[in-house]
Design a protein around this motif. Structure first.
Motif, PDB file in Angstrom:
ATOM      1  N   LEU A  90      -1.047   0.680  11.278  1.00 34.54           N
ATOM      2  CA  LEU A  90      -1.616   2.282  11.120  1.00 34.54           C
ATOM      3  C   LEU A  90      -0.929   3.003  12.160  1.00 34.54           C
ATOM      4  CD1 LEU A  90      -5.390   0.717  10.835  1.00 34.54           C
ATOM      5  CD2 LEU A  90      -4.143   1.600   9.061  1.00 34.54           C
ATOM      6  N   ARG A  91      -0.950   2.440  13.422  1.00 38.38           N
ATOM      7  CA  ARG A  91      -0.244   3.316  14.292  1.00 38.38           C
ATOM      8  C   ARG A  91       1.144   3.658  13.884  1.00 38.38           C
ATOM      9  NH1 ARG A  91      -3.291  -0.199  17.712  1.00 38.38           N
ATOM     10  NH2 ARG A  91      -1.415  -1.510  17.977  1.00 38.38           N
ATOM     11  N   ILE A  95      -3.710   8.567  14.270  1.00 37.66           N
ATOM     12  CA  ILE A  95      -4.995   7.886  14.348  1.00 37.66           C
ATOM     13  C   ILE A  95      -5.514   7.397  15.760  1.00 37.66           C
ATOM     14  CG2 ILE A  95      -4.061   5.425  14.168  1.00 37.66           C
ATOM     15  CD1 ILE A  95      -5.784   4.783  12.090  1.00 37.66           C
ATOM     16  N   THR A  96      -7.040   7.809  15.756  1.00 42.97           N
ATOM     17  CA  THR A  96      -7.477   7.386  17.054  1.00 42.97           C
ATOM     18  C   THR A  96      -7.942   6.008  17.213  1.00 42.97           C
ATOM     19  OG1 THR A  96      -9.855   7.900  16.034  1.00 42.97           O
ATOM     20  CG2 THR A  96      -8.604   9.575  16.804  1.00 42.97           C
ATOM     21  N   ARG A  97      -8.366   5.477  18.216  1.00 42.04           N
ATOM     22  CA  ARG A  97      -8.793   4.268  18.508  1.00 42.04           C
ATOM     23  C   ARG A  97     -10.113   3.928  17.731  1.00 42.04           C
ATOM     24  NH1 ARG A  97      -9.060   0.575  23.463  1.00 42.04           N
ATOM     25  NH2 ARG A  97     -10.909  -0.559  23.381  1.00 42.04           N
ATOM     26  N   LYS A  98     -10.975   4.924  17.508  1.00 43.52           N
ATOM     27  CA  LYS A  98     -12.235   4.735  16.671  1.00 43.52           C
ATOM     28  C   LYS A  98     -11.998   4.382  15.557  1.00 43.52           C
ATOM     29  CE  LYS A  98     -16.598   6.932  16.086  1.00 43.52           C
ATOM     30  NZ  LYS A  98     -17.689   8.249  16.066  1.00 43.52           N
ATOM     31  N   GLU A  99     -10.987   5.133  14.746  1.00 44.21           N
ATOM     32  CA  GLU A  99     -10.479   5.075  13.470  1.00 44.21           C
ATOM     33  C   GLU A  99      -9.860   3.796  13.286  1.00 44.21           C
ATOM     34  OE1 GLU A  99      -9.543   9.791  12.117  1.00 44.21           O
ATOM     35  OE2 GLU A  99      -8.171   8.499  13.276  1.00 44.21           O
ATOM     36  N   ILE A 100      -9.076   3.296  14.139  1.00 35.60           N
ATOM     37  CA  ILE A 100      -8.533   1.976  14.051  1.00 35.60           C
ATOM     38  C   ILE A 100      -9.598   0.879  13.822  1.00 35.60           C
ATOM     39  CG2 ILE A 100      -7.070   0.416  15.337  1.00 35.60           C
ATOM     40  CD1 ILE A 100      -5.336   2.529  16.191  1.00 35.60           C
ATOM     41  N   ARG A 101     -10.523   0.915  14.867  1.00 32.70           N
ATOM     42  CA  ARG A 101     -11.677  -0.112  14.949  1.00 32.70           C
ATOM     43  C   ARG A 101     -12.277  -0.043  13.367  1.00 32.70           C
ATOM     44  NH1 ARG A 101     -12.893  -2.529  19.816  1.00 32.70           N
ATOM     45  NH2 ARG A 101     -14.868  -2.926  18.803  1.00 32.70           N
ATOM     46  N   ALA A 102     -12.571   1.205  13.172  1.00 38.03           N
ATOM     47  CA  ALA A 102     -13.298   1.252  11.744  1.00 38.03           C
ATOM     48  C   ALA A 102     -12.742   0.604  10.563  1.00 38.03           C
ATOM     49  CB  ALA A 102     -13.692   2.735  11.380  1.00 38.03           C
ATOM     50  N   ILE A 130      -7.947  -9.046  17.618  1.00 37.08           N
ATOM     51  CA  ILE A 130      -7.831  -8.697  16.280  1.00 37.08           C
ATOM     52  C   ILE A 130      -7.516  -7.386  15.844  1.00 37.08           C
ATOM     53  CG2 ILE A 130      -8.692  -9.243  13.740  1.00 37.08           C
ATOM     54  CD1 ILE A 130      -7.279 -11.681  15.456  1.00 37.08           C
ATOM     55  N   TRP A 131      -8.333  -6.634  16.498  1.00 39.82           N
ATOM     56  CA  TRP A 131      -8.458  -4.914  15.784  1.00 39.82           C
ATOM     57  C   TRP A 131      -7.181  -4.554  16.575  1.00 39.82           C
ATOM     58  CZ3 TRP A 131      -7.835  -0.782  18.874  1.00 39.82           C
ATOM     59  CH2 TRP A 131      -7.843  -0.888  20.346  1.00 39.82           C
ATOM     60  N   TRP A 132      -6.867  -4.536  17.611  1.00 38.76           N
ATOM     61  CA  TRP A 132      -5.315  -4.185  18.060  1.00 38.76           C
ATOM     62  C   TRP A 132      -4.233  -4.522  17.129  1.00 38.76           C
ATOM     63  CZ3 TRP A 132      -0.472  -4.722  19.644  1.00 38.76           C
ATOM     64  CH2 TRP A 132       0.032  -3.804  20.349  1.00 38.76           C
ATOM     65  N   GLN A 133      -4.396  -5.743  16.995  1.00 36.29           N
ATOM     66  CA  GLN A 133      -3.217  -6.180  15.986  1.00 36.29           C
ATOM     67  C   GLN A 133      -3.430  -5.591  14.287  1.00 36.29           C
ATOM     68  OE1 GLN A 133      -1.832 -10.353  16.650  1.00 36.29           O
ATOM     69  NE2 GLN A 133      -3.530 -10.447  17.916  1.00 36.29           N
ATOM     70  N   LEU A 134      -4.347  -5.606  13.892  1.00 35.30           N
ATOM     71  CA  LEU A 134      -4.652  -4.883  12.646  1.00 35.30           C
ATOM     72  C   LEU A 134      -4.254  -3.357  12.700  1.00 35.30           C
ATOM     73  CD1 LEU A 134      -8.005  -6.636  11.451  1.00 35.30           C
ATOM     74  CD2 LEU A 134      -5.891  -6.302  10.043  1.00 35.30           C
TER      75      LEU A 134
END
Length: 564
Positions: free
Chosen positions: A121-122, A128-135, A113-117
């Motif tokens: 954003l990307r 944007i970084t992976r950490k920021e996307i997960r947050a 789900i985090w990747w699809q959300l």
């Protein structure tokens, strides 16, 4: 208020959409003018083919290449008509976003789900970084009420319920702060309690963010519960636009009047109350064709997971000639019971007698002859028909399997008699399933289920995806055929108003337990179990004034849910 703040979030001007097809040009949208104000919730209603979904997709530039559009669709001051795909992608997500009808098909099953959300954003924030996307993903899931969001962003779509997947779709629509959201049938396949939660969430989003929302729906209860105003579409045109209270109280157009008249109302047309006294007595004294005693159905555990008990020792009967309605949320066990009665699911414990045959420990050879006495109407006829067969071949399949002595001419006559019975012309026999509308396919599904003149019919959510007018036609047809042919029926649904209008007795399932069982008016007007009361209270009624009172009452008794 400044001029910019008072400007509409969406302005559609003389929108015209045409499609080139093998059969010729289709004029889907014809000169539509429409505005949506900041913070407004507009419902667009109409039957399939009216042009409402094409209009909605025009707002995001999601029309196929075969479409030719003219006019203007102005979002955030930009006209979308004629923009390139790159220009449209820049607007989607930040200015306007969409909640699709079926989240199971809109979410990618192979990505967490985090990747699809993070996809949107990307696209809009390349650095944007992976950490920021997960947050951001955690915040998005928390904003739509998904519990344990920090842990669940790593899960996959199949690990969420239908209502949770719809919440994830809403989170995606909100991820980039879009001020306009288009929701295409966002609650069609949801149970009434989950539907109430989603509607409450959409209301909350509007209140917190001032978001404008366009809702495409055929559920007039949803319209009454959610919308500020309503646009009615018919054959590509908007024929009526009014505030929601005004439209329900005094619809001007005949088409709108018919649309509202087709909506079933809980408690208004009870099937049991409508019976003649002699018929009631006959049903009460009729022999049961299905008897369940302590019925248990369990799915074995796999990959280290424990076994799941879907049905937990239930008792009920279906008598000859009656319609028994089975209601409950997804996962309550109602479809599992229907499949067990049809011999498509094995029982684990207790007893299940079907047409005098014990199903526990069933042997396929002994049950096969009984299958011809049972008809099954599936929820989605589009997936239950072979697309390579004509309608005549689809209906005649059971005859070929069970009555091989019949010749082609006799089978053809039987098929055409059934087409007449379900009020379709005989020429439809030569068509293919994809050439029919949803309501027509459901009539064909009913004809196929009746071709062997069964004593028992199982109908699993046969009207859930139909427009209200088409649903009313199919229900009237079902009621008429059941009265004339006298078959017993198990009618499975999550729509209490539909069940009330059709079923003589009703059972309510909750997490595998049968918590209510009785005549329709007894169950629905005097419910004994809290879950039944909550189910009834969650059902939106097609009356904005009454629905507002029900929502307040729901919040006072349960809190959240329908009023969240």
């Amino acid at each position: 208020m400044t001029e910019t703040q008072s400007a509409p979030r969406l302005a559609i001007e003389d929108l015209d959409v045409r499609f080139a097809t093998d059969a010729g040009e289709v004029h889907a949208v014809d000169g539509v003018d429409l505005e949506v104000a900041p913070g407004e919730i507009l419902a667009i209603v109409g039957e399939s083919g009216s042009g409402k979904s094409v209009t909605a997709r025009s707002v995001l530039g999601l029309l196929p290449e075969t479409a030719e559009a003219s006019g203007a669709v102005i979002v955030s001051g930009t006209d979308l008509v004629g923009l390139s795909q790159a220009q449209l992608r820049a607007l989607r997500g930040e200015d306007v976003s969409m909640i699709f009808q079926e989240p199971s098909s809109a979410l990618n099953p192979v990505f967490p789900i985090w990747w699809q959300l993070g996809e949107g954003l990307r696209a809009h924030r390349p650095k944007i970084t992976r950490k920021e996307i997960r947050a951001e993903a955690v915040r998005a899931l928390e904003s739509v009420g998904i519990p344990d969001a920090a842990e669940r962003i790593d899960r996959y779509p199949h690990e969420f319920s239908g209502g949770q997947k719809q919440r994830i779709m809403i989170a995606m629509a909100l991820a980039l702060g879009a001020e306009l959201i288009v929701a295409d049938e966002p609650t069609t396949a949801l149970d009434v309690t989950v539907q109430a939660e989603i509607l409450g969430l959409l209301r909350d989003i509007r209140e917190r963010h001032g978001t404008s929302i366009i809702v495409i729906t055929h559920n007039m209860g949803v319209v009454a519960d959610l919308a500020d105003s309503v646009a009615v579409m018919y054959r590509g045109k908007i024929i009526e636009r009014a505030g929601v209270r005004e439209l329900f109280a005094d619809p001007r157009e005949e088409y709108t009047q018919k649309l509202l008249a087709a909506v079933p109302h809980l408690g208004r047309n009870s099937a049991w109350d409508a019976l003649e006294p002699a018929r009631r007595e006959a049903l009460e004294q009729a022999e049961p064709v299905v008897v369940a005693k302590g019925l248990v159905i369990e799915y074995p555990g796999r990959m280290g997971r424990p076994a799941f008990r879907a049905v937990k020792g239930v008792d009920f009967e279906i008598r000859a000639g009656e319609v028994y309605g089975l209601v409950g949320e997804s996962g309550s066990g109602k479809t599992t019971i229907g499949r067990a009665i049809a011999g498509l699911e094995r029982t684990t414990g207790g007893s299940l007698s079907v047409l005098g045959h014990e199903m526990h420990g069933m042997r396929e050879k002994t049950f096969t002859p009984l299958r011809r006495r049972i008809g099954f109407v599936f929820q989605d006829p589009a997936t239950s028909f072979n697309p390579h067969l004509t309608i005549e071949q689809c209906i005649a399949e059971p005859l070929i399997v069970h009555e091989q002595q019949l010749g082609p001419a006799e089978r053809g006559r039987r098929v055409r008699d059934l087409l007449e019975a379900v009020e379709l012309p005989g020429r439809y026999a030569e068509r293919y399933p994809h050439e029919l509308s949803g309501g027509q396919r459901q009539r064909i599904s009913l004809a196929r289920a009746l071709v062997l003149e069964p004593e028992l019919l199982i109908a699993d959510e046969p009207t859930s995806a139909l427009d209200v007018s088409v649903q009313a036609t199919v229900l009237d047809l079902f009621r008429d055929l059941q009265t004339r042919l006298g078959f017993a029926a198990l009618f499975i649904s999550h729509d209490l108003a539909v069940v009330d209008s059709l079923a003589h007795r009703i059972g309510v399932l909750f997490r595998g337990d049968l918590v209510e069982d009785g005549h329709g008016p007894d169950v629905l007007q005097n419910p004994q179990h809290e879950y039944t009361r909550k189910l009834i209270a969650s059902l939106p009624v097609p009356d904005p004034v009454e629905q507002e009172k029900r929502r307040a009452a729901f919040q006072a008794e349960w809190g959240g849910g329908a009023a969240s």
